[in-house]
Design a protein around this motif. Sequence first.
Motif, short mmCIF file in Angstrom:
data_model
loop_
_atom_site.label_atom_id
_atom_site.label_comp_id
_atom_site.label_asym_id
_atom_site.label_seq_id
_atom_site.Cartn_x
_atom_site.Cartn_y
_atom_site.Cartn_z
N PRO A 150 0.99 -1.12 0.13
CA PRO A 150 -0.06 0.30 0.19
C PRO A 150 0.93 0.97 -0.04
O PRO A 150 1.92 1.28 0.80
CB PRO A 150 -0.68 -0.10 1.60
CG PRO A 150 -0.85 -1.85 1.52
CD PRO A 150 0.40 -2.59 0.92
N PRO A 199 -3.43 2.72 -3.72
CA PRO A 199 -3.51 3.52 -2.23
C PRO A 199 -2.93 2.74 -1.11
O PRO A 199 -3.20 2.03 -0.87
CB PRO A 199 -5.17 3.09 -2.59
CG PRO A 199 -5.51 2.78 -3.92
CD PRO A 199 -4.12 1.63 -4.50
N SER A 211 1.47 12.02 -6.39
CA SER A 211 -0.33 10.80 -6.98
C SER A 211 0.36 9.98 -8.14
O SER A 211 0.42 10.74 -8.85
CB SER A 211 -1.21 11.50 -6.96
OG SER A 211 -1.83 12.11 -5.02
N ASP A 256 -6.29 14.61 -8.28
CA ASP A 256 -6.57 13.03 -8.29
C ASP A 256 -6.97 13.11 -10.39
O ASP A 256 -7.37 12.47 -10.99
CB ASP A 256 -8.43 13.03 -7.44
CG ASP A 256 -7.09 12.99 -6.85
OD1 ASP A 256 -5.87 12.19 -6.13
OD2 ASP A 256 -8.15 12.52 -5.64
N ASN A 303 -9.53 0.29 -10.29
CA ASN A 303 -10.21 0.70 -9.49
C ASN A 303 -10.74 2.26 -10.32
O ASN A 303 -10.92 2.92 -9.63
CB ASN A 303 -10.01 1.58 -8.11
CG ASN A 303 -9.39 0.46 -7.46
OD1 ASN A 303 -9.35 -0.41 -7.40
ND2 ASN A 303 -7.69 1.05 -6.32
N SER A 337 0.53 11.34 4.34
CA SER A 337 0.61 10.50 2.82
C SER A 337 1.45 11.32 2.21
O SER A 337 0.98 11.13 0.77
CB SER A 337 -1.05 10.81 2.02
OG SER A 337 -1.13 12.44 3.03
N GLN A 342 -4.68 -0.53 0.19
CA GLN A 342 -5.37 -1.11 -0.71
C GLN A 342 -5.17 -2.91 0.59
O GLN A 342 -4.31 -2.23 1.20
CB GLN A 342 -4.38 -1.47 -1.22
CG GLN A 342 -3.81 -2.45 -2.90
CD GLN A 342 -5.80 -2.22 -3.59
OE1 GLN A 342 -6.31 -1.61 -3.81
NE2 GLN A 342 -5.79 -4.14 -3.86
N ALA A 356 -3.31 7.82 -6.42
CA ALA A 356 -3.22 7.29 -4.97
C ALA A 356 -1.96 7.71 -4.54
O ALA A 356 -0.95 8.01 -5.02
CB ALA A 356 -3.30 5.59 -5.61
N ARG A 357 -2.12 8.10 -3.28
CA ARG A 357 -0.66 8.89 -2.51
C ARG A 357 -0.15 7.88 -2.45
O ARG A 357 -0.26 6.71 -2.41
CB ARG A 357 -1.42 9.37 -1.11
CG ARG A 357 -2.62 9.82 -1.09
CD ARG A 357 -2.60 11.84 -2.15
NE ARG A 357 -4.14 12.09 -2.14
CZ ARG A 357 -4.49 11.89 -3.53
NH1 ARG A 357 -3.97 11.53 -4.37
NH2 ARG A 357 -5.78 12.94 -3.22
#
Length: 278
Positions: free
Chosen positions: A33, A74, A263, A138, A54, A178, A77, A267-268
């Motif tokens: 993750p 992510p 990102s 994002d 995703n 993050s 996850q 996802a970070r």
Amino acid sequence: MLSLARAPLFTLLLLISTGLLAEGFWPRQALVPGGIAVLEVPQRSEAPPHVYFNDRRVYTAQKEGRWYAWVGIPLNQKAGQTQALWRTRDGDLPLAFEVGDYPYEEQHLDVDFRYVELSEEDLARVRRETPELRGAMDEFRPVRVRLPGEVTKPLEGRHSSPFGLRRVFNGEPRNPHSGLDIAAPMDSPIVAAFPGRVVAKNHYFFNGKTLVIDHGMGMTSMYCHMNAFADLKIGDEVEAGQLIGKVGTTGRSTGPHLHWTMSLNGARVDPELFLPEN
Ligand SMILES: [Zn+2]
């Protein structure tokens, strides 16, 4: 400076064989993750493949004539088998990979109670700001930005807080860390990690004075807690290494530092994966 147009063929071949030509930036893989899965996509055309994870479009890059997807995994996850989807004329084909356990430790921090027990006014502010920031970080902008061979580290300094820590503020569990914190004296210059376009610039409640840069194809970087911004506005193009602001301690912060987030596909991911291995 070597002019490629005038270089004899053997010089070009030498450059290609020694890897000096055209190999742009490449991240390190970490199948956890907050990590990055680098997956080969067996598409033979020059056009970039469409890969989704995703339901989000994934960054793709070419190396030695082959396509790869850089899938941001992510932080939430679950460990185990998962897959990205490669969209083809014959339908979606799976690109499977295995995600390991959450490898990060817990961190306890004390901050002003204002940042833990939010007033109604601050809560309303956070509710306005969160979609603005997420939208900037994002969004998939289908623009291919030519990346230099290496990332430019946005700030030199001690890595004061690694990515991924499970965070407890004043005894209250909060979202995991993050980004990567780099400590440096007040007003030290902060520069852009990669070329791109400024897509957010504001003074946010938690993140303080913050800038987001979009590097195309779903890769973005965010720089937080700044004391001052460079003379930039939303929509401006920036070069790698260009001054974007100065170190500060605005927002939920315990001292002068840069919080740097990277990102991929919303996802970070750990910024360390973009730095050369030390
Ligand atoms: Zn941080």
